[in-house]
Design a protein around this motif. Structure first.
Motif, PDB file in Angstrom:
ATOM      1  N   PHE A 187     -86.603  49.153  18.537  1.00 54.85           N
ATOM      2  CA  PHE A 187     -85.412  48.679  19.227  1.00 54.85           C
ATOM      3  C   PHE A 187     -85.162  49.548  20.454  1.00 54.85           C
ATOM      4  O   PHE A 187     -84.990  50.755  20.340  1.00 54.85           O
ATOM      5  CB  PHE A 187     -84.196  48.725  18.291  1.00 54.85           C
ATOM      6  CG  PHE A 187     -84.399  47.915  17.046  1.00 54.85           C
ATOM      7  CD1 PHE A 187     -84.098  46.575  17.027  1.00 54.85           C
ATOM      8  CD2 PHE A 187     -84.931  48.499  15.909  1.00 54.85           C
ATOM      9  CE1 PHE A 187     -84.313  45.819  15.887  1.00 54.85           C
ATOM     10  CE2 PHE A 187     -85.142  47.757  14.757  1.00 54.85           C
ATOM     11  CZ  PHE A 187     -84.831  46.406  14.755  1.00 54.85           C
ATOM     12  N   ASN A 188     -85.152  48.925  21.632  1.00 59.39           N
ATOM     13  CA  ASN A 188     -84.876  49.632  22.874  1.00 59.39           C
ATOM     14  C   ASN A 188     -83.403  49.436  23.218  1.00 59.39           C
ATOM     15  O   ASN A 188     -82.920  48.306  23.279  1.00 59.39           O
ATOM     16  CB  ASN A 188     -85.760  49.107  23.999  1.00 59.39           C
ATOM     17  CG  ASN A 188     -85.579  49.907  25.269  1.00 59.39           C
ATOM     18  OD1 ASN A 188     -85.397  51.124  25.218  1.00 59.39           O
ATOM     19  ND2 ASN A 188     -85.610  49.247  26.404  1.00 59.39           N
ATOM     20  N   GLN A 199     -77.705  46.491  25.975  1.00 59.20           N
ATOM     21  CA  GLN A 199     -78.647  45.513  25.453  1.00 59.20           C
ATOM     22  C   GLN A 199     -79.536  46.205  24.434  1.00 59.20           C
ATOM     23  O   GLN A 199     -80.011  47.313  24.664  1.00 59.20           O
ATOM     24  CB  GLN A 199     -79.496  44.929  26.574  1.00 59.20           C
ATOM     25  CG  GLN A 199     -80.422  43.827  26.082  1.00 59.20           C
ATOM     26  CD  GLN A 199     -81.237  43.219  27.203  1.00 59.20           C
ATOM     27  OE1 GLN A 199     -82.299  43.731  27.525  1.00 59.20           O
ATOM     28  NE2 GLN A 199     -80.724  42.172  27.793  1.00 59.20           N
ATOM     29  N   ILE A 200     -79.730  45.534  23.317  1.00 59.11           N
ATOM     30  CA  ILE A 200     -80.686  45.988  22.321  1.00 59.11           C
ATOM     31  C   ILE A 200     -81.792  44.953  22.288  1.00 59.11           C
ATOM     32  O   ILE A 200     -81.529  43.762  22.092  1.00 59.11           O
ATOM     33  CB  ILE A 200     -80.045  46.126  20.930  1.00 59.11           C
ATOM     34  CG1 ILE A 200     -78.961  47.198  20.955  1.00 59.11           C
ATOM     35  CG2 ILE A 200     -81.106  46.460  19.883  1.00 59.11           C
ATOM     36  CD1 ILE A 200     -78.176  47.314  19.660  1.00 59.11           C
ATOM     37  N   ALA A 201     -83.011  45.398  22.527  1.00 58.46           N
ATOM     38  CA  ALA A 201     -84.167  44.509  22.488  1.00 58.46           C
ATOM     39  C   ALA A 201     -85.054  44.909  21.324  1.00 58.46           C
ATOM     40  O   ALA A 201     -85.410  46.076  21.185  1.00 58.46           O
ATOM     41  CB  ALA A 201     -84.948  44.581  23.794  1.00 58.46           C
ATOM     42  N   ARG A 255     -83.257  39.689  21.722  1.00 61.05           N
ATOM     43  CA  ARG A 255     -82.359  40.567  22.483  1.00 61.05           C
ATOM     44  C   ARG A 255     -80.921  40.260  22.106  1.00 61.05           C
ATOM     45  O   ARG A 255     -80.578  39.116  21.850  1.00 61.05           O
ATOM     46  CB  ARG A 255     -82.499  40.318  23.983  1.00 61.05           C
ATOM     47  CG  ARG A 255     -83.723  40.826  24.598  1.00 61.05           C
ATOM     48  CD  ARG A 255     -83.613  40.699  26.130  1.00 61.05           C
ATOM     49  NE  ARG A 255     -84.927  40.872  26.674  1.00 61.05           N
ATOM     50  CZ  ARG A 255     -85.634  39.937  27.270  1.00 61.05           C
ATOM     51  NH1 ARG A 255     -85.145  38.743  27.435  1.00 61.05           N
ATOM     52  NH2 ARG A 255     -86.831  40.196  27.718  1.00 61.05           N
ATOM     53  N   TRP A 256     -80.096  41.293  22.136  1.00 62.86           N
ATOM     54  CA  TRP A 256     -78.673  41.143  21.926  1.00 62.86           C
ATOM     55  C   TRP A 256     -77.949  41.884  23.040  1.00 62.86           C
ATOM     56  O   TRP A 256     -78.139  43.080  23.230  1.00 62.86           O
ATOM     57  CB  TRP A 256     -78.242  41.722  20.584  1.00 62.86           C
ATOM     58  CG  TRP A 256     -78.885  41.055  19.411  1.00 62.86           C
ATOM     59  CD1 TRP A 256     -78.414  39.972  18.729  1.00 62.86           C
ATOM     60  CD2 TRP A 256     -80.123  41.420  18.786  1.00 62.86           C
ATOM     61  NE1 TRP A 256     -79.289  39.643  17.727  1.00 62.86           N
ATOM     62  CE2 TRP A 256     -80.345  40.512  17.739  1.00 62.86           C
ATOM     63  CE3 TRP A 256     -81.072  42.417  19.021  1.00 62.86           C
ATOM     64  CZ2 TRP A 256     -81.455  40.575  16.922  1.00 62.86           C
ATOM     65  CZ3 TRP A 256     -82.188  42.486  18.210  1.00 62.86           C
ATOM     66  CH2 TRP A 256     -82.370  41.574  17.177  1.00 62.86           C
ATOM     67  N   GLY A 284     -80.315  36.737  27.326  1.00 66.41           N
ATOM     68  CA  GLY A 284     -81.513  36.079  27.800  1.00 66.41           C
ATOM     69  C   GLY A 284     -82.432  35.706  26.657  1.00 66.41           C
ATOM     70  O   GLY A 284     -82.361  36.266  25.576  1.00 66.41           O
ATOM     71  N   ALA A 285     -83.262  34.765  26.900  1.00 64.71           N
ATOM     72  CA  ALA A 285     -84.201  34.305  25.864  1.00 64.71           C
ATOM     73  C   ALA A 285     -85.301  35.323  25.671  1.00 64.71           C
ATOM     74  O   ALA A 285     -85.718  35.985  26.605  1.00 64.71           O
ATOM     75  CB  ALA A 285     -84.775  32.954  26.255  1.00 64.71           C
ATOM     76  N   ALA A 286     -85.763  35.413  24.462  1.00 65.81           N
ATOM     77  CA  ALA A 286     -86.839  36.370  24.139  1.00 65.81           C
ATOM     78  C   ALA A 286     -88.171  35.841  24.613  1.00 65.81           C
ATOM     79  O   ALA A 286     -88.422  34.690  24.741  1.00 65.81           O
ATOM     80  CB  ALA A 286     -86.892  36.597  22.639  1.00 65.81           C
TER      81      ALA A 286
END
Length: 145
Positions: free
Chosen positions: A13-14, A91-93, A104-105, A143-145
């Motif tokens: 998780f980034n 943002q958490i990716a 992504r959240w 945004g879409a993953a």
């Protein structure tokens, strides 16, 4: 091809705060929300009760990882709170091992709640972990993953 990737592979998780990466974490808990429901009994209608949404709450998110050089970025962010509270977006990716994005959240009005550094004990030779807990006021389109 992305469809050939194993969906059960390790996920990282980034975390980014206003576009600046605080590094990669290997654990993420608390992505969730709940809606408080108000029960309203309508007069004269004894066979039905309205369930109306009243308030949405968002749980705190806890991110964990082994100690890395990015720890100083987390410390700087938390220290910045002492000079005035700003509530940035985050943002958490969720990333696969090859760096491709799974999901992504986006988070609104993020605030650090707590940070726990590693326990450095020579009698307990385990990985030195850090834990960051953040609060937020809701999700946004990341945004879409």
């Amino acid at each position: 091809m992305a469809s050939d990737l194993d969906p059960g592979s390790t996920i990282f998780f980034n975390l980014t705060i206003d576009g600046e990466s605080l590094g990669v974490f290997n654990g993420c808990e608390g992505l969730g929300s709940s809606v408080e429901i108000h029960q309203h009994q309508e007069g004269g209608n004894n066979g039905f009760v309205w369930s109306l949404p009243s308030r949405v709450t968002f749980s705190n998110i806890t991110l964990t990882r082994p100690l890395t050089p990015d720890t100083s970025k987390v410390a700087a962010w938390i220290t910045s709170i002492t000079t005035g509270v700003t509530r940035p977006t985050a943002q958490i990716a969720a990333l696969r091992a090859d760096g491709s994005v799974v999901a992504r959240w986006g988070l609104i009005d993020v605030l650090p709640v707590s940070w726990r550094g590693p326990s450095l004990d020579p009698n307990s030779p385990s990985v030195a972990n850090e834990v960051l807990e953040i609060a937020h006021h809701g999700f946004t389109d990341a945004g879409a993953a």
